[in-house]
Design an enzyme around this catalytic site. Structure first.
Site, mmCIF file in Angstrom:
data_model
loop_
_atom_site.group_PDB
_atom_site.id
_atom_site.type_symbol
_atom_site.label_atom_id
_atom_site.label_comp_id
_atom_site.label_asym_id
_atom_site.label_seq_id
_atom_site.Cartn_x
_atom_site.Cartn_y
_atom_site.Cartn_z
ATOM 1 N N TYR A 57 0.765 -1.136 -0.057
ATOM 2 C CA TYR A 57 0.098 -0.069 -0.121
ATOM 3 C C TYR A 57 0.674 1.503 -0.090
ATOM 4 O O TYR A 57 1.889 1.176 0.943
ATOM 5 C CB TYR A 57 -1.064 -0.008 1.540
ATOM 6 C CG TYR A 57 -2.052 -0.200 1.046
ATOM 7 C CD1 TYR A 57 -2.834 0.456 0.289
ATOM 8 C CD2 TYR A 57 -3.007 -1.592 1.602
ATOM 9 C CE1 TYR A 57 -4.319 0.517 -0.080
ATOM 10 C CE2 TYR A 57 -4.378 -1.616 1.469
ATOM 11 C CZ TYR A 57 -5.318 -1.177 0.570
ATOM 12 O OH TYR A 57 -6.212 -0.857 0.463
ATOM 13 N N GLU A 59 -0.142 4.560 -0.599
ATOM 14 C CA GLU A 59 -1.508 6.128 -0.273
ATOM 15 C C GLU A 59 -0.490 7.262 -0.345
ATOM 16 O O GLU A 59 0.396 7.682 0.583
ATOM 17 C CB GLU A 59 -2.308 6.225 -0.202
ATOM 18 C CG GLU A 59 -3.738 4.947 -0.582
ATOM 19 C CD GLU A 59 -4.531 4.556 0.651
ATOM 20 O OE1 GLU A 59 -3.875 4.381 1.494
ATOM 21 O OE2 GLU A 59 -5.878 4.881 -0.263
ATOM 22 N N ASP A 203 -5.711 13.319 -25.382
ATOM 23 C CA ASP A 203 -6.374 12.414 -25.302
ATOM 24 C C ASP A 203 -5.768 11.200 -25.966
ATOM 25 O O ASP A 203 -6.422 10.787 -26.803
ATOM 26 C CB ASP A 203 -8.392 12.065 -24.718
ATOM 27 C CG ASP A 203 -7.774 10.228 -23.966
ATOM 28 O OD1 ASP A 203 -6.990 9.628 -24.176
ATOM 29 O OD2 ASP A 203 -8.792 9.488 -23.495
ATOM 30 N N THR A 230 -2.862 5.367 -21.636
ATOM 31 C CA THR A 230 -2.962 4.107 -21.219
ATOM 32 C C THR A 230 -1.238 4.006 -21.181
ATOM 33 O O THR A 230 -0.995 4.822 -23.001
ATOM 34 C CB THR A 230 -4.117 4.098 -21.666
ATOM 35 O OG1 THR A 230 -3.788 3.707 -23.455
ATOM 36 C CG2 THR A 230 -5.430 4.079 -21.089
ATOM 37 N N LYS A 233 -1.731 0.138 -24.421
ATOM 38 C CA LYS A 233 -1.392 0.642 -26.004
ATOM 39 C C LYS A 233 -0.282 0.356 -26.521
ATOM 40 O O LYS A 233 0.368 -0.479 -26.827
ATOM 41 C CB LYS A 233 -2.848 1.161 -25.867
ATOM 42 C CG LYS A 233 -4.124 1.145 -25.598
ATOM 43 C CD LYS A 233 -4.833 2.317 -26.291
ATOM 44 C CE LYS A 233 -6.217 1.872 -25.264
ATOM 45 N NZ LYS A 233 -6.994 2.548 -24.204
ATOM 46 N N ARG A 239 -1.537 -1.971 -17.980
ATOM 47 C CA ARG A 239 -2.979 -1.776 -17.963
ATOM 48 C C ARG A 239 -2.576 -0.779 -16.879
ATOM 49 O O ARG A 239 -1.904 -0.355 -16.255
ATOM 50 C CB ARG A 239 -3.672 -2.813 -17.671
ATOM 51 C CG ARG A 239 -4.067 -3.470 -18.930
ATOM 52 C CD ARG A 239 -5.174 -4.746 -18.907
ATOM 53 N NE ARG A 239 -6.168 -3.624 -19.294
ATOM 54 C CZ ARG A 239 -6.586 -3.804 -20.384
ATOM 55 N NH1 ARG A 239 -5.295 -4.597 -21.345
ATOM 56 N NH2 ARG A 239 -7.250 -3.620 -21.671
HETATM 57 N N1 DSN Z 1 -11.326 0.420 -24.202
HETATM 58 C C1 DSN Z 1 -10.330 1.220 -25.598
HETATM 59 C C2 DSN Z 1 -10.505 1.130 -26.413
HETATM 60 O O1 DSN Z 1 -10.380 -0.353 -27.163
HETATM 61 O O2 DSN Z 1 -9.938 2.002 -27.306
HETATM 62 C C3 DSN Z 1 -10.885 3.173 -25.151
HETATM 63 O O3 DSN Z 1 -11.088 2.983 -23.906
#
Ligand code: DSN
Length: 420
Positions: A57, A59, A203, A230, A233, A239
């Site tokens: 933890y 925080e 984004d 994110t 990707k 993740r």
């Molecule tokens: N789930 C993601 C995507 O596939 O683009 C976006 O949140």
């Protein structure tokens, strides 16, 4: 690190979960992954995720935690933050968001008041749920004004965006999308935002890795205030999410993530983000980012040559949005199922102003980050295009599907998945 022994324990003590894990490894190895938001992460990331950092933890932030025992968690969080600043050339990084949705929510809640106006892309034109879709909590909490793409060529009509911004006076203008295959004119958005006094946010969840690898423009080079991405990707990490911003917004962003929205950060994911951001500084990663785009363009050209309708007519990034209704007379769900049957994984996708519902939309979305990670190149994209078109022209031909699945799976054996 006792990865092999840990696996043996899992096999022995929970055969059901172990069998599912082996099945998923087999699925990932034997098929072609074309969902544009997916990738195969680095083996070092898998090692960090399955590490003792998951026990901790933490925080708070480095040097200001609510629990003891933070020597090594502080070290990795500082490493991750510093590397993020280097990779994205920005002044501040928060690496604690647990996901892309939490990341975007933290920005809105940290910089705006409920009821404030945000300008963002409409969901069916490529915006994300958190960009104000009416079904999302964010859509209810903030007043979203949505812009759309031009039906003729899929471009963004910046003059229209400006007119709408002058009329609605948004506090934030948001670009960066989840299903839009074109690049963004950041300077146009920035000029409009300055004119109306709005914060600028990108984004970059989908193309964060392509920015990191220098293959796409960095919004900070155009004076943007906030970039979110994110980490799993095109960046190939675990993740998670990151919020990158100017120094003047740092304290508001940090307070919004914790204690505003989240509790304990996932320190195993933060260790893995640090690893990813070191990888992202390598020449190999730069080449990877370029290749993702080359592969996407080759795939787009090959599909167009075979008469497939692509939304916007092509791609500038890692992604293609295909209109399966006008190309083959089948909806996106049927197309996804037919491709699944030949071990090619895609996802059904609404297209601009789609008359059909999200679970039976008019298209599919495909992307090249995962295939490129496995080493597939332009010639492989031509082969892929042939399989996709042959499969979607004959979605009921089961004998052909069996033959094609064998071909796809033997093709995949030439391209091992990292970490398996
Ligand atoms: N789930 C993601 C995507 O596939 O683009 C976006 O949140």
């Amino acid at each position: 690190m006792k990865t092999i022994e840990n696996r043996k324990f899992l096999k022995q003590n929970d055969p059901a979960v172990y069998a599912a894990l082996k099945g998923e490894e087999q699925r990932q190895q034997s098929g072609i992954e074309l969902i544009p938001s997916e990738n195969y992460t680095f083996p070092e990331v898998l090692a960090s995720l399955g590490s003792v950092f998951t026990n901790k933890y933490s925080e708070g932030y480095p040097g200001r935690r609510y629990y003891g025992g933070q020597t090594f968690t502080d070290e990795i969080e500082n490493l991750a933050r510093d590397r993020a600043k280097t990779v994205f050339n920005c002044e501040h990084a928060n690496v604690q968001p647990l996901s892309g949705s939490a990341m975007n929510q933290a920005v809105y809640l940290g910089l705006l008041e409920p009821g404030d106006t945000i300008m963002a892309m409409d969901l069916s034109h490529g915006g994300h749920l958190t960009h104000g879709a009416p079904v999302s909590h964010m859509g209810k909490l903030f007043n979203f004004v949505r812009y759309v793409t031009n039906p003729l060529d899929g471009s963004i009509d910046y003059d229209r965006v400006r007119q709408d911004a002058l009329a609605s006076k948004p506090k934030m203008i948001l670009c960066g999308y989840t299903s839009y295959p074109r690049d963004i004119e950041y300077e146009r958005f920035k000029t409009i935002a300055d004119e109306v006094g709005a914060v600028t946010m990108t984004d970059a969840s989908h193309f964060g890795g392509l920015v990191a690898g220098g293959a796409m423009n960095n919004p900070f080079d155009f004076g943007f205030d906030v970039v979110t991405t994110t980490t799993h990707k095109s960046l190939r990490g675990p993740r998670g999410g990151m919020i990158l911003c100017s120094r003047k917004l740092a304290s508001k962003i940090d307070k919004s993530v914790f204690p505003g929205l989240q509790g304990g950060p996932h320190m195993n994911a933060i260790a893995a983000i640090a690893v990813t951001l070191l990888k992202a500084q390598s020449e190999e990663f730069r080449q990877y980012a370029q290749q993702v785009i080359k592969n996407a363009r080759t795939l787009a050209d090959a599909l167009i040559k075979r008469q497939m309708t692509l939304i916007t007519g092509g791609t500038d990034n890692h992604m293609l949005v295909l209109d399966t209704v006008s190309s083959f007379g089948i909806d996106g769900r049927r197309a996804e199922e037919a491709l699944d049957a030949v071990s090619i994984t895609t996802n059904k996708q609404i297209i601009p102003d789609d008359p059909n519902p999200p679970l039976r939309p008019s298209g599919i979305r495909i992307g090249t980050p995962a295939a490129t990670t496995r080493g597939m190149r332009e010639a492989d994209m031509e082969q892929l295009a042939d399989w996709i078109v042959d499969c979607l022209q004959n979605p009921e031909d089961e004998a052909m599907q069996v033959r094609m699945r064998d071909d796809v799976e033997s093709f995949c054996r030439k391209f091992p998945v990292p970490g398996i």
